[in-house]
Design an enzyme around this catalytic site. Structure first.
Site, PDB file in Angstrom:
ATOM      1  N   GLU A 158      -0.010 -15.163   3.611  1.00 12.94           N
ATOM      2  CA  GLU A 158       1.121 -15.164   4.021  1.00 12.94           C
ATOM      3  C   GLU A 158       1.578 -14.516   5.192  1.00 12.94           C
ATOM      4  O   GLU A 158       2.461 -13.604   5.307  1.00 12.94           O
ATOM      5  CB  GLU A 158       2.277 -15.290   2.982  1.00 12.94           C
ATOM      6  N   GLU A 322      -0.207 -21.656  -3.925  1.00  9.57           N
ATOM      7  CA  GLU A 322       0.639 -20.709  -4.951  1.00  9.57           C
ATOM      8  C   GLU A 322       1.740 -21.919  -5.616  1.00  9.57           C
ATOM      9  O   GLU A 322       2.371 -22.509  -4.774  1.00  9.57           O
ATOM     10  CB  GLU A 322       1.124 -19.741  -4.510  1.00  9.57           C
TER      11      GLU A 322
HETATM   12  C1  GAL Z   1       4.157 -15.232  -2.491  1.00 10.29           C
HETATM   13  C2  GAL Z   1       3.108 -14.163  -2.424  1.00 10.29           C
HETATM   14  C3  GAL Z   1       2.468 -14.041  -3.808  1.00 10.29           C
HETATM   15  C4  GAL Z   1       3.537 -13.550  -4.822  1.00 10.29           C
HETATM   16  C5  GAL Z   1       4.661 -14.638  -4.896  1.00 10.29           C
HETATM   17  C6  GAL Z   1       5.589 -14.405  -5.889  1.00 10.29           C
HETATM   18  O1  GAL Z   1       5.103 -15.218  -1.435  1.00 10.29           O
HETATM   19  O2  GAL Z   1       2.020 -14.705  -1.626  1.00 10.29           O
HETATM   20  O3  GAL Z   1       1.622 -12.569  -3.771  1.00 10.29           O
HETATM   21  O4  GAL Z   1       4.284 -12.331  -4.310  1.00 10.29           O
HETATM   22  O5  GAL Z   1       4.989 -14.740  -3.715  1.00 10.29           O
HETATM   23  O6  GAL Z   1       6.489 -15.802  -5.947  1.00 10.29           O
END
Ligand code: GAL
Length: 686
Positions: A158, A322
């Site tokens: 990110e 994710e």
């Molecule tokens: C994302 C990040 C992850 C984790 C996640 C939590 O933005 O890439 O490492 O922190 O959020 O929701």
């Protein structure tokens, strides 16, 4: 220009199911690591992203590497047929580095140097950080490049933010010199220098915007954001040097974000500039499901918009990198996904073109800020856990959907979205300061297509417009001559174009087009916008269109017709009786202009009519009730039809033909019902 498809394809043996795995947090718990490998198989997961923030485990002291633990993870995942997405660790760095090489630390816009800590806080120009990331990436590529489990590179994590240190200031000035051909006068002209005496006489006087200093020169702000994107892309390209050299056949991605809670595309970087540097688009989706300000279907529509945007950046399947199987830990209220929601939300991703469902995170950590963030494995470590069970159930269903992998989508309708336009519109001091709302306007026009299950691509101004029948361009405030020319060619050749109020106002430097509304636009649309009235929330006006009255909100542009015919007129105020919505035949095509921000019912009716005339239909003839979304993916021989109930009620569906039921087996036809949050995936030969 073609969309930026990659030659380096993701060759996965399955739809990816798994996610971020942080064994580096559990090295002192070998029994947990062993348990993970068993649980991964029980959860029907197959792919894990490792090493994302693992730098201090990989290089605990400068030049001293420790890869044994990662070797074992690779081998263990490989042992059950799993795949690894290997991350470069640049998203966070070890303390020894910040201490020894303070140039890696970021300086904020107030010119305050940040301390070591957190993550995503490095300087993208730092010579040390460039060197160190290149080096660790080289080590990783050398060690794992040939491992049979390696599937994909996950570059950093990110990327975001900007740095205002001296190195970045110098790089910015070099970037500007290149952009303006070493001609400071050209820069002053582009930035409207004489305003408030802001003419520069030496390049050294130029600095990045700051709340403590210069924050009102729009050209500067815009160039700074472009520079920050370019500097991030350059940083990523530097990370890629050893990776492309040592593993030329392994594709790479970097995970994109969305801004939440109001789920909109991430605005900090122009992601279009990353698209041709990476092989696969991936993004991290954290919608606030079950929130108390909108319906589930409304939020699903917003997710669909981002999917359609990010997918179209490369016009190929993307990855959901994710998401959480239950609650996150950073929404205002962290609500658990209700039973069924995780499978439904995942199916929506697959339906819009994802070839994966990956989680943050595999296992909940014991300490620090993410210990309560949803995960596949909870603190109870139990496969009987409700969330674990739902993940496993999804995994089983994804196995049945294997044939979906690599299938594509096809759209006759495109929306034009532009990051730079979003930035410029936000800066514009005028109109209503809070009511401009570019993305909300996009949503207002996208919603009717989503409700009618019409596939949409969300394209960039450098994409090919010609493959679409209908192009919708909401609030393209910043428009250069090249884009205006492309729009002209599109309509001339038979395209149908819809554009709204507050479009074509400024050029690529954020300078207002001089005098006339761009002549080209007047030619295409057969109108000249005279003035744009901004309404208070309690102000009332209406537009009469096809004998119905539609409420005007926020904006009403007064138009002079120079060839267009009127479709709808204002009903009140000093511009009563003048045109608000127009149509103009131009070349082989038609250009529509919507001069006012109108209530949703207008968009529903206007586009319904247009779709009917243009014979643009949903790819299947299934009828459904409100809150149900139908999305389709194709390959050479089949159509995969996802029917998803985003309402809290049972919904009736009338199928248009006999389908194979991919998830439940057998055939279905005629009338069926879907429970709340239920999904059917049907298949039919083409
Ligand atoms: C994302 C990040 C992850 C984790 C996640 C939590 O933005 O890439 O490492 O922190 O959020 O929701």
């Amino acid at each position: 220009m073609k969309m930026k498809q990659s030659k380096r394809e993701l060759k996965a043996p399955f739809l990816l199911h798994g996610g971020d795995y942080n064994p580096d947090q559990w090295l002192k718990y070998p029994e947990v690591l062993k348990e993970d490998i068993d649980l991964m198989q029980s959860a029907h997961t197959n792919t894990f992203s490792v090493g994302i923030f693992a730098w201090s485990a990989l290089e605990p002291e400068e030049g001293l590497y420790n890869f044994e633990w990662l070797d074992k993870i690779f081998d263990d995942i490989h042992s059950f047929g799993g795949k690894v997405i290997l991350a470069t660790p640049s998203g966070a760095r070890p303390a020894w580095m910040s201490k020894k090489y303070p140039d890696v630390l970021r300086v904020n816009a107030e010119r305050v140097k940040q301390l070591h800590g957190g993550r995503h806080n490095h300087c993208f120009t730092s010579p040390t950080y460039l060197e160190k990331t290149e080096k660790i990436n080289r080590k990783l590529a050398e060690r794992y490049g040939k491992h049979p489990a390696l599937l994909l590179w996950h570059i950093s994590n990110e990327y975001s933010g900007d740095c205002h240190c001296d190195n970045c200031q110098a790089a910015f000035r070099e970037w500007l010199k290149e952009k303006y051909d070493e001609n400071l006068e050209a820069l002053n002209d582009a930035w409207w220098g004489p305003f408030w005496s802001h003419t520069f006489t030496d390049w050294e006087q130029v600095e990045s915007p700051s709340p403590n200093g210069e924050d009102g020169v729009h050209g500067l702000r815009l160039d700074w954001r472009r520079f920050s994107t370019d500097q991030t892309v350059r940083f990523m390209e530097n990370e890629l040097v050893p990776i492309r050299e040592i593993t030329p056949d392994i594709p790479v991605t970097t995970n994109f974000m969305a801004d939440t809670p109001d789920l909109i595309p991430f605005r900090g970087l122009d992601y279009n500039r990353f698209a041709d540097k990476i092989d696969v688009i991936s993004w991290d989706a954290y919608p606030t499901w079950h929130n108390d300000w909108e319906t589930t279907a409304e939020l699903a529509m917003k997710v669909g918009f981002i999917d359609d945007l990010y997918r179209t950046l490369k016009d190929q399947p993307f990855l959901l990198m994710e998401n959480t199987p239950s609650a996150v830990n950073w929404h205002p209220v962290n609500k658990a996904k209700r039973p069924g929601m995780h499978i439904l939300a995942s199916m929506q991703m697959l339906a819009h073109g994802s070839d994966s469902i990956l989680y943050f995170q595999w296992r909940k950590s014991r300490g620090s800020t993410e210990k309560f963030h949803g995960a596949v494995v909870d603190h109870d470590r139990s496969p009987d856990n409700r969330v674990f069970q739902e993940v496993a159930e999804l995994g089983k269903r994804m196995e049945k959907l294997a044939a979906l992998q690599g299938t594509h989508r096809a759209a006759e309708v495109a929306f034009l979205y532009d990051w730079e336009n979003d930035w410029a519109l936000e800066d514009a001091q005028g109109y209503g300061l809070d009511s401009k709302q570019y993305i909300k306007t996009m949503h207002a026009h996208y919603r009717p297509f989503w409700k009618q299950d019409i596939p949409v691509d969300v394209i960039m101004k450098d994409h090919d417009f010609s493959k679409y029948k209908l192009l919708v361009v909401p609030m393209l405030y910043m428009m250069n001559n090249q884009t205006a020319e492309k729009l002209e060619v599109f309509v001339k050749n038979g395209g149908k174009l819809v554009m709204t109020y507050i479009s074509g106002v400024v050029n690529e430097h954020d300078l207002v087009h001089n005098g006339e509304w761009q002549d080209k636009l007047t030619g295409i649309f057969g109108i000249r916008p005279l003035e744009t009235d901004t309404l208070y929330p309690r102000d009332r006006n209406h537009v009469l269109y096809r004998s119905k009255h539609y409420e005007v909100k926020d904006y009403a542009t007064v138009l002079e017709l120079t060839g267009a015919k009127t479709l709808g007129d204002y009903e009140e105020d000093f511009y009563k009786g003048t045109s608000a919505v127009t149509e103009h035949a131009y070349g082989e095509g038609i250009a529509y202009y919507i001069g006012a921000r109108l209530e949703d019912a207008f968009q529903d009716d206007f586009y319904a009519e247009l779709l009917k005339t243009e014979l643009i239909n949903s790819p299947v003839g299934i009828t459904k009730q409100e809150g149900v979304s139908i999305q389709v993916r194709y390959n050479e021989d089949s159509l995969f039809v996802f029917i998803m109930n985003f309402s809290e009620e049972t919904r009736d569906i009338q199928l248009d033909q006999l389908y194979d039921d991919v998830l439940d087996g057998g055939n279905v036809e005629g009338d069926i019902q879907l429970d709340s949050y239920e999904v059917k995936v049907l298949r039919v030969s083409k």
